[in-house]
Design an enzyme around this catalytic site. Structure first.
Site, PDB file in Angstrom:
ATOM      1  CD  GLU A 165       8.343   1.969   3.909  1.00 22.78           C
ATOM      2  OE1 GLU A 165       8.550   2.759   4.687  1.00 22.78           O
ATOM      3  OE2 GLU A 165       7.708   0.768   4.461  1.00 22.78           O
ATOM      4  CB  CYS A 223       6.828  -7.556   0.021  1.00 24.69           C
ATOM      5  SG  CYS A 223       5.376  -6.726  -0.054  1.00 24.69           S
ATOM      6  CB  CYS A 239      -1.712   3.731  -3.278  1.00 22.75           C
ATOM      7  SG  CYS A 239      -2.920   2.500  -3.913  1.00 22.75           S
ATOM      8  CB  CYS A 255      -7.782   0.675   0.660  1.00 22.65           C
ATOM      9  SG  CYS A 255      -8.026  -0.019  -1.278  1.00 22.65           S
ATOM     10  CB  CYS A 311      -4.063   0.731   2.876  1.00 22.60           C
ATOM     11  SG  CYS A 311      -2.641   0.334   2.190  1.00 22.60           S
ATOM     12  CG  LEU A 365     -13.381 -10.398  -1.977  1.00 22.59           C
ATOM     13  CD1 LEU A 365     -13.755  -9.616  -3.365  1.00 22.59           C
ATOM     14  CD2 LEU A 365     -13.690 -11.750  -1.881  1.00 22.59           C
ATOM     15  CB  CYS A 367      -0.079  -6.403   4.998  1.00 23.71           C
ATOM     16  SG  CYS A 367       0.723  -8.073   4.647  1.00 23.71           S
TER      17      CYS A 367
HETATM   18  N1  SAH Z   1      -2.766  -2.345  -4.423  1.00 24.62           N
HETATM   19  C1  SAH Z   1      -2.598  -3.721  -4.381  1.00 24.62           C
HETATM   20  C2  SAH Z   1      -1.096  -3.844  -3.690  1.00 24.62           C
HETATM   21  C3  SAH Z   1      -1.047  -3.731  -2.229  1.00 24.62           C
HETATM   22  S1  SAH Z   1      -1.117  -5.341  -1.482  1.00 24.62           S
HETATM   23  C4  SAH Z   1      -3.881  -4.418  -3.675  1.00 24.62           C
HETATM   24  O1  SAH Z   1      -4.350  -3.781  -3.041  1.00 24.62           O
HETATM   25  O2  SAH Z   1      -3.751  -5.776  -3.586  1.00 24.62           O
HETATM   26  C5  SAH Z   1      -1.289  -5.041   0.116  1.00 24.62           C
HETATM   27  C6  SAH Z   1      -2.154  -5.822   0.758  1.00 24.62           C
HETATM   28  O3  SAH Z   1      -2.297  -5.356   2.078  1.00 24.62           O
HETATM   29  C7  SAH Z   1      -3.589  -5.717   0.250  1.00 24.62           C
HETATM   30  O4  SAH Z   1      -4.307  -6.984   0.269  1.00 24.62           O
HETATM   31  C8  SAH Z   1      -4.224  -4.777   1.245  1.00 24.62           C
HETATM   32  O5  SAH Z   1      -5.504  -4.725   1.089  1.00 24.62           O
HETATM   33  C9  SAH Z   1      -3.543  -5.303   2.432  1.00 24.62           C
HETATM   34  N2  SAH Z   1      -3.607  -4.128   3.400  1.00 24.62           N
HETATM   35  C10 SAH Z   1      -3.457  -2.766   3.457  1.00 24.62           C
HETATM   36  N3  SAH Z   1      -3.411  -2.292   4.608  1.00 24.62           N
HETATM   37  C11 SAH Z   1      -3.413  -3.338   5.544  1.00 24.62           C
HETATM   38  C12 SAH Z   1      -3.498  -3.216   6.992  1.00 24.62           C
HETATM   39  N4  SAH Z   1      -3.316  -2.159   7.622  1.00 24.62           N
HETATM   40  N5  SAH Z   1      -3.569  -4.442   7.509  1.00 24.62           N
HETATM   41  C13 SAH Z   1      -3.417  -5.418   6.742  1.00 24.62           C
HETATM   42  N6  SAH Z   1      -3.475  -5.684   5.477  1.00 24.62           N
HETATM   43  C14 SAH Z   1      -3.546  -4.643   5.048  1.00 24.62           C
END
Ligand code: SAH
Length: 367
Positions: free
Chosen positions: A96, A109, A116, A120, A123, A220, A340
């Site tokens: 996407e 984006c 992945c 996490c 996510c 973070l 996100c």
């Molecule tokens: N793998 C990389 C790139 C993905 S960025 C990274 O972790 O930075 C996607 C961003 O959205 C990251 O900061 C991730 O932690 C955040 N994210 C993931 N799931 C989310 C959710 N359900 N709600 C809000 N932010 C989320």
């Protein structure tokens, strides 16, 4: 290998790579420059239209090479102007790409992997597991397709690698794509307008410092190793102090924005207490930082919820009172699942459902 002779895809090759390619054909380096301008500035992929190349060269290019961006499987438009594309990749998978228009800029984006491997716990991309790395053509091809679909009025002024996947676990393919985003003959974006976001791959941050200058964002989400390891399992490998040391090294070498942006997803009752904000101030005291608070975006099956807006504001206030630049990311495109953490790229499979159950268990372990 399929056994079928495949043509060389010129899409995704950096200026240096294209120069080497044309040198092998006995052509001058300026052919690479012409090719970059055709593909990225004029959006042309048909060799016949490249009128400043000799006919013989065009015929050879036609026979042995191609310029092949990913296909667009579907396009979704949000009421807030956000656009999401599902890009079709060879082999049936999909990623996407999301365009977020704002009055003063347009941010694209893009994804770097199908799925992945980092797991996490909050996510949705994690729920589909890891499928494969994108190649450089598939990464820059998302920019190419979005530019084509948006047409002339809506410009892409910023690119963020914040879609599906972990860019620093695919740096070999991400790097030429970043070079093309920066190259004046391709997309020509300034360093601070191209952002790589990482969950904290320390060797990747060091390796990124060797490439074209880009801004660094780090996910973070927690001020202590104990909590961060539960949200971002990669933290067990690269704990917070090692991660922040890598951020400082990066800034001393690159400093496109003079600071690192730390993303912090606000999850109700998990990482959003005033105490977390105060600890965060201490942890980041010696790293030039900005904090971007992201309201948690729910997705089917997740046990987590977003912090109430009042708590997000209180968190932001504590950070600001401590001298930190702290912003709250506006949720965009959630009506089309483009926000996100909502990017999954394909429909729920049995594996996805299994992963959701695992997340539920992880959530119980956290409680
Ligand atoms: N793998 C990389 C790139 C993905 S960025 C990274 O972790 O930075 C996607 C961003 O959205 C990251 O900061 C991730 O932690 C955040 N994210 C993931 N799931 C989310 C959710 N359900 N709600 C809000 N932010 C989320």
């Amino acid at each position: 290998m399929t056994g079928i002779a495949t043509k060389t895809n010129l899409l995704g090759q950096s200026r240096a790579q294209l120069e080497r390619f044309f040198a092998e054909w006995g052509e001058k380096p300026f052919r690479a420059r012409q090719m970059l301008q055709w593909i990225y500035q004029r959006g042309v992929v048909d060799f016949d239209a490249m009128t400043d190349l000799s006919r013989a060269l065009r015929e050879r290019l036609q026979a042995e090479t191609e310029i092949r961006p990913p296909g667009v499987m579907s396009e979704h438009r949000s009421i807030d102007g956000t656009v999401k594309w599902i890009m079709a990749l060879p082999g049936g998978s999909a990623v996407e790409t999301v365009y977020i228009p704002e009055p003063d800029r347009g941010t694209l984006c893009i994804s770097s992997q199908v799925g992945c491997m980092l797991n996490c716990t909050f996510c949705s991309t994690a729920t589909q597991g890891f499928n494969r790395n994108l190649d450089a053509a598939e990464i820059i091809g998302q920019v190419w397709r979005a530019t084509e679909a948006l047409g002339a009025e809506r410009r892409i002024t910023n690119i963020v690698l914040m879609g599906m996947g972990e860019p620093l676990l695919n740096l070999d393919q991400v790097r030429p794509a970043l070079e093309l985003m920066r190259d004046d003959l391709a997309y020509g974006l300034a360093a601070r307008r191209v952002t790589v976001s990482t969950a904290g791959v320390v060797p990747g941050i060091d390796a990124l410092a060797d490439g074209p200058g880009v801004a660094l964002a780090v996910s973070l989400h927690a001020p202590t190793d104990e909590l961060r390891s539960r949200l971002v399992p990669l933290n067990r490998k690269y704990p917070i102090d090692e991660l922040l040391a890598a951020c400082k090294r990066y800034l001393s070498e690159k400093r496109p924005k003079q600071s690192v942006t730390f993303e912090y997803t606000m999850i109700d009752g998990v990482n959003d207490a005033p105490e977390h904000a105060r600890k965060l101030l201490k942890v980041l005291a010696h790293v030039p930082s900005k904090i971007n608070l992201i309201p948690f975006n729910p997705f089917p099956g997740t046990p987590f919820e977003c912090s109430p807006m009042s708590r997000i504001q209180q968190f932001q206030e504590i950070l600001r009172a401590g001298g930190m630049i702290a912003t709250v990311r506006k949720t965009r495109g959630d009506d089309i699942d483009a926000a996100c953490g909502q990017l999954v790229g394909k429909v729920l499979s049995a594996g996805t459902r299994r992963a959701l159950v695992q997340q539920q268990l992880a959530r119980q372990a956290l409680a």
